[in-house]
Design an enzyme around this catalytic site. Structure first.
Site, PDB file in Angstrom:
ATOM      1  N   ASP A   9       0.858  -1.184   0.000  1.00  0.00           N
ATOM      2  CA  ASP A   9       0.000   0.000   0.000  1.00  0.00           C
ATOM      3  C   ASP A   9       0.896   1.237   0.000  1.00  0.00           C
ATOM      4  O   ASP A   9       1.641   1.475   0.956  1.00  0.00           O
ATOM      5  CB  ASP A   9      -0.897  -0.023   1.240  1.00  0.00           C
ATOM      6  CG  ASP A   9      -1.930   1.099   1.254  1.00  0.00           C
ATOM      7  OD1 ASP A   9      -1.715   2.102   0.548  1.00  0.00           O
ATOM      8  OD2 ASP A   9      -2.934   0.980   1.970  1.00  0.00           O
ATOM      9  N   ASP A 106      -3.006   2.452  -6.013  1.00  0.00           N
ATOM     10  CA  ASP A 106      -1.933   2.503  -5.015  1.00  0.00           C
ATOM     11  C   ASP A 106      -1.899   1.286  -4.097  1.00  0.00           C
ATOM     12  O   ASP A 106      -1.316   1.336  -3.017  1.00  0.00           O
ATOM     13  CB  ASP A 106      -2.051   3.779  -4.169  1.00  0.00           C
ATOM     14  CG  ASP A 106      -3.383   3.885  -3.435  1.00  0.00           C
ATOM     15  OD1 ASP A 106      -4.287   3.086  -3.728  1.00  0.00           O
ATOM     16  OD2 ASP A 106      -3.509   4.771  -2.569  1.00  0.00           O
ATOM     17  N   GLU A 107      -2.511   0.172  -4.525  1.00  0.00           N
ATOM     18  CA  GLU A 107      -2.495  -1.062  -3.731  1.00  0.00           C
ATOM     19  C   GLU A 107      -2.279  -2.263  -4.640  1.00  0.00           C
ATOM     20  O   GLU A 107      -2.896  -2.350  -5.704  1.00  0.00           O
ATOM     21  CB  GLU A 107      -3.804  -1.264  -2.967  1.00  0.00           C
ATOM     22  CG  GLU A 107      -4.003  -0.362  -1.770  1.00  0.00           C
ATOM     23  CD  GLU A 107      -5.253  -0.754  -0.997  1.00  0.00           C
ATOM     24  OE1 GLU A 107      -5.268  -0.548   0.219  1.00  0.00           O
ATOM     25  OE2 GLU A 107      -6.211  -1.277  -1.609  1.00  0.00           O
TER      26      GLU A 107
END
Length: 398
Positions: A9, A106-107
């Site tokens: 993350d 973003d993960e």
């Protein structure tokens, strides 16, 4: 053998990228909100940890965020740079894990099952630190990593890993095999992914706030509290940290969209057409960057009274140029406006039904007898335009 799952993350991703994009402006702002201009209506995409201390949260209306933290600097999302940095992070992860599945921009979930020998049988936490260091050295961005034997545990663990001010997190938190139930027992029900506000309310009415509260219930009680046997079985497994879902690389994007919430409601058709053209140009450029062509165009409106409406049309073949898409999008906008003539709060356009650059669909009719949707010259022109904008900025050529 236990599965070895990590969730990477990116830490305060949109804030970090905004600071990289504008080091002299956003880069120096301790109280930073990313998500649009301060004078516009819209929502917060992200906020710096310092701004979050004032109560600013993602998806919060910008007006409320600025009431909570009036001294904050507000900047728009540098979406082009965010996509590029997201790709950079993923490239590093793919060098270090056999299976990488993007959960969002973003993960990323990583499945390292079977790689024990490759990493010298080191603990999964050590491998996570190794990957975290590689990402930071390669991209200049930091990630937090949560780990365990499944996706659920990794998702919850990454929240413990994040190095927020005062949290004590060091960037990595791994739950050892066999400790899943004990780890889940430290949670409140609202922490569990999938336990939304409605289910939280039902459980709270029944006096259930924490995972141990719910663990004390048998299946019959869970069915009664959740309202269905299916939901009860799902929650029963969640409470014990059980999750068999695989980590699978996500397929190609199903749609690419752009939308805009206006600073004031728009009623004039000419103004709406201008905004539609701007949004369509941005969505088409995003699509071409992925090497795709679209067959379906969708226009969305949110009226001043928050009524959401949309209209779609599928073309006879895939296209990539604004020249081919604009007349269709304009006709869809006019259709929506004729159906309900009220001021518009939001306008959006989405492209879908994708095909790759080399795809070709046979036509039932003689192609020479049909007018082309776009010419090779049209495609060469937009690609030259994209190259100029990539080098000199999105406003270099309009």
């Amino acid at each position: 053998m236990h599965r070895r799952i990590l969730l990477a993350d990116a830490d305060a991703f949109f804030v970090s990228v905004a600071r990289l994009a504008d080091p002299d402006g956003a880069g120096r702002a301790r109280l930073l909100i990313v998500g649009g201009r301060a004078e516009e209506r819209g929502v917060v995409t992200s906020a710096s940890y310092e701004a979050r201390r004032y109560g600013v949260r993602s998806a919060m209306p910008m007006s409320r965020a600025l009431r909570l933290c009036p001294q904050a600097t507000v900047v728009p999302v540098p979406m082009g740079m965010c996509r590029a940095r997201s790709r950079d992070i993923r490239e590093v992860l793919e060098r270090m894990a056999p299976v990488v599945a993007g959960a969002s921009i973003d993960e990323w979930y990583l499945d390292l099952s079977g790689t024990e020998a490759l990493y010298g049988y080191e603990p999964l936490a050590d491998t996570a630190h190794r990957i975290r260091t590689a990402v930071a050295e390669s991209t200049g961005l930091t990630i937090s990593m949560g780990g365990g034997t499944n996706r659920l545990v990794a998702k919850l663990a990454v929240e413990r890993a994040k190095p927020r001010p005062g949290s004590g997190g060091n960037g990595v938190y791994v739950v050892p095999p066999g400790d899943e139930a004990a780890f889940l027992a430290t949670m409140v029900l609202a922490d569990l992914p999938g336990v939304g506000p409605r289910l939280q309310e039902r459980l709270l009415v029944a006096g259930l706030r924490t995972v141990p509260d719910a663990l004390a219930c048998d299946m019959a009680a869970l069915i009664r509290h959740t309202g269905s046997e299916r939901a009860a079985k799902w929650l029963h497994a969640r409470l014990r940290g059980i999750d068999d879902s695989p980590v699978e690389p996500r397929g190609a994007a199903r749609s690419i969209s752009r939308d805009e919430t206006f600073a004031r409601d728009l009623h004039d058709d000419a103004e709406l057409e201008h905004e539609l053209w701007r949004l369509l140009s941005r969505a088409a450029a995003d699509m071409r960057r992925e090497g795709l062509r679209a067959r379906t165009i969708t226009v969305r409106l949110r009226d001043a009274d928050f009524t959401n409406r949309q209209a779609s049309q599928t073309l006879g073949g895939p296209v990539e140029t604004e020249r081919a898409m604009q007349p269709v999008a304009r006709a869809l906008l006019h259709r929506l406006r004729r159906a309900r003539r009220v001021p518009a709060r939001l306008l959006g356009v989405a492209l879908s039904g994708f095909a790759g650059e080399d795809s070709h669909q046979l036509n039932l009719f003689d192609e020479d007898s049909l007018p082309p949707l776009e010419s090779p010259r049209d495609r060469a022109l937009v690609r030259a335009t994209d190259a100029i904008r990539a080098r000199f900025g999105s406003t270099a050529l309009r």
